[in-house]
Design a protein around this motif. Structure first.
Motif, mmCIF file in Angstrom:
data_model
loop_
_atom_site.group_PDB
_atom_site.id
_atom_site.type_symbol
_atom_site.label_atom_id
_atom_site.label_comp_id
_atom_site.label_asym_id
_atom_site.label_seq_id
_atom_site.Cartn_x
_atom_site.Cartn_y
_atom_site.Cartn_z
ATOM 1 N N THR A 212 0.846 -1.196 0.000
ATOM 2 C CA THR A 212 0.000 0.000 0.000
ATOM 3 C C THR A 212 0.884 1.250 0.000
ATOM 4 O OG1 THR A 212 -0.125 0.453 2.383
ATOM 5 C CG2 THR A 212 -1.562 -1.295 1.535
ATOM 6 N N ASN A 213 0.257 2.405 -0.088
ATOM 7 C CA ASN A 213 0.961 3.671 0.127
ATOM 8 C C ASN A 213 0.639 4.225 1.517
ATOM 9 O OD1 ASN A 213 -1.694 4.418 -0.247
ATOM 10 N ND2 ASN A 213 -1.236 6.253 -1.435
ATOM 11 N N GLY A 214 0.237 3.346 2.394
ATOM 12 C CA GLY A 214 -0.196 3.721 3.739
ATOM 13 C C GLY A 214 -1.664 3.446 3.953
ATOM 14 N N PRO A 238 4.630 6.244 -0.710
ATOM 15 C CA PRO A 238 5.624 5.351 -0.115
ATOM 16 C C PRO A 238 5.125 3.911 -0.145
ATOM 17 C CG PRO A 238 4.366 6.395 1.610
ATOM 18 C CD PRO A 238 3.898 7.008 0.314
ATOM 19 N N LEU A 239 6.016 2.967 -0.078
ATOM 20 C CA LEU A 239 5.625 1.562 0.002
ATOM 21 C C LEU A 239 5.519 1.174 1.467
ATOM 22 C CD1 LEU A 239 5.047 -1.224 -1.170
ATOM 23 C CD2 LEU A 239 7.534 -1.630 -1.217
ATOM 24 N N ILE A 240 4.303 0.870 1.898
ATOM 25 C CA ILE A 240 4.052 0.384 3.258
ATOM 26 C C ILE A 240 3.346 -0.959 3.138
ATOM 27 C CG2 ILE A 240 2.862 0.823 5.442
ATOM 28 C CD1 ILE A 240 3.203 3.804 4.894
ATOM 29 N N THR A 249 -5.513 -11.527 12.090
ATOM 30 C CA THR A 249 -6.340 -10.458 11.542
ATOM 31 C C THR A 249 -5.592 -9.141 11.674
ATOM 32 O OG1 THR A 249 -8.420 -11.577 12.085
ATOM 33 C CG2 THR A 249 -8.514 -9.188 11.754
ATOM 34 N N ILE A 250 -5.512 -8.400 10.581
ATOM 35 C CA ILE A 250 -4.845 -7.098 10.602
ATOM 36 C C ILE A 250 -5.819 -6.014 10.143
ATOM 37 C CG2 ILE A 250 -2.532 -8.012 10.253
ATOM 38 C CD1 ILE A 250 -2.804 -7.202 7.275
ATOM 39 N N ARG A 251 -5.539 -4.793 10.567
ATOM 40 C CA ARG A 251 -6.325 -3.637 10.143
ATOM 41 C C ARG A 251 -5.535 -2.846 9.105
ATOM 42 N NH1 ARG A 251 -6.884 1.856 10.865
ATOM 43 N NH2 ARG A 251 -9.035 2.656 11.030
ATOM 44 N N ILE A 252 -6.170 -2.571 7.963
ATOM 45 C CA ILE A 252 -5.554 -1.768 6.915
ATOM 46 C C ILE A 252 -6.428 -0.532 6.714
ATOM 47 C CG2 ILE A 252 -4.737 -1.713 4.536
ATOM 48 C CD1 ILE A 252 -4.633 -4.749 4.557
ATOM 49 N N ALA A 278 -11.865 -2.179 -2.874
ATOM 50 C CA ALA A 278 -10.528 -1.588 -2.863
ATOM 51 C C ALA A 278 -9.554 -2.590 -3.471
ATOM 52 C CB ALA A 278 -10.111 -1.230 -1.440
ATOM 53 N N PRO A 279 -8.581 -2.113 -4.242
ATOM 54 C CA PRO A 279 -7.603 -3.021 -4.845
ATOM 55 C C PRO A 279 -6.631 -3.553 -3.804
ATOM 56 C CG PRO A 279 -7.019 -0.746 -5.315
ATOM 57 C CD PRO A 279 -8.351 -0.703 -4.619
ATOM 58 N N LEU A 280 -6.222 -4.794 -4.000
ATOM 59 C CA LEU A 280 -5.226 -5.439 -3.142
ATOM 60 C C LEU A 280 -4.037 -5.856 -4.016
ATOM 61 C CD1 LEU A 280 -7.513 -7.806 -1.007
ATOM 62 C CD2 LEU A 280 -6.452 -5.674 -0.234
#
Length: 299
Positions: A212-214, A238-240, A249-252, A278-280
């Motif tokens: 992602t970009n954040g 930025p690449l995050i 389980t994570i929160r994006i 949303a694109p992944l």
């Protein structure tokens, strides 16, 4: 120096290689009266000067001659009417910066000097009233965009209708590999932008890494699955990487905008129940998309 007398071919590569050197020399010679430097369509070099005089022409001609690019140089006088109009417009932009900066998405730096019309100003999707005021005051001197659409609206046809749907084809994420849901019910006011949370649960045996970009950036769909809007603005790049290990389980963060891409809807997506995706982009190279998730847009 008359552009009508210039060759119709494209400028040789030497002109482009010396462009910055030439423009810097012109700025040094003219100081505050230097208005603009640009490439013409044929890659010739054009300088615009406030209060142009014969000495300016001689000095700039000499600089171009020393660089061997004289045949591809154009010198013009800054239009006094454009100077005066820009002076008024820049003060209006400064007032907007101070009072309602959130409405200004993209605009030229409001410094004294000269701007060649049309001056591009990109406003947020909920800034239609501000766009109307600017259009009334400046007409064709400004090129206005409200959210994703031009202001004033242009006649639409099958060839001019805007579609901002992603052009790349993405497979939906496999529900046997990952479960994706919003962290809570999502409501957003029409025309507004907010960041929400997307929960991704890894149901597989290998780590899932999302580039992602954040944040992810959502696209808004109607009930038939057609793209109707979303976020329309610049973002940092930025690449995050968000990583979910097996059973984790994570929160994006997901950026959700409500600018309309369809002129018939207006500049903002109207109130109602809609869906987002949303694109992944995964570290293994796969380009997926989330399932359609419900959101509510309010007045």
């Amino acid at each position: 120096m008359d552009p009508s007398n210039k060759p119709k071919s494209t400028a040789p590569k030497d002109v482009g290689r010396h462009a910055h050197e030439f423009f810097d020399a012109a700025r040094l010679l003219l100081a505050d009266r230097f208005a603009e430097a640009r490439f013409d369509p044929d890659r010739g070099l054009r300088v615009t000067i406030i209060e142009l005089n014969d000495q300016d022409k001689a000095s700039i001609t000499n600089a171009a001659e020393q660089l061997g690019i004289l045949d591809w140089i154009r010198i013009e006088h800054a239009d006094p009417a454009a100077l005066a109009t820009w002076e008024r417009l820049r003060h209006d932009l400064l007032q907007l910066q101070s009072a309602e900066a959130h409405l200004l998405m993209r605009y030229p730096t409001p410094d004294p000097g000269y701007r060649r019309p049309p001056v591009d100003i990109h406003l947020s999707a909920d800034a239609e009233t501000t766009a109307a005021d600017l259009h009334h005051a400046y007409g064709d001197f400004v090129a206005l965009q409200v959210g994703a659409l031009p202001y004033p609206p242009k006649p639409q046809s099958s060839t001019t209708r805007r579609t901002t749907a992603p052009t790349d084809q993405r497979e939906p994420a496999n529900p046997a590999e990952m479960h994706i849901a919003l962290e809570a019910p999502l409501e957003i006011r029409s025309g507004q932008t907010r960041t929400h949370g997307l929960l991704l649960t890894n149901l597989g045996t290998e780590a899932i890494r999302v580039h992602t970009n954040g944040n992810l950036t959502a696209t808004i769909l109607n009930n038939s699955g057609a793209v109707i809007g979303g976020y329309n603005g610049a973002q940092i790049t930025p690449l995050i990487i968000f990583t979910a290990g097996p059973s984790e389980t994570i929160r994006i963060p997901v950026l959700v905008g409500s600018a309309s891409y369809q002129p018939e809807l207006g500049y903002t997506i109207p109130p109602g129940t809609w869906h987002l995706t949303a694109p992944l982009d995964l570290a293994d190279g796969r380009r997926l998309t989330t399932p359609a998730l419900e959101l509510t847009i309010t007045d």
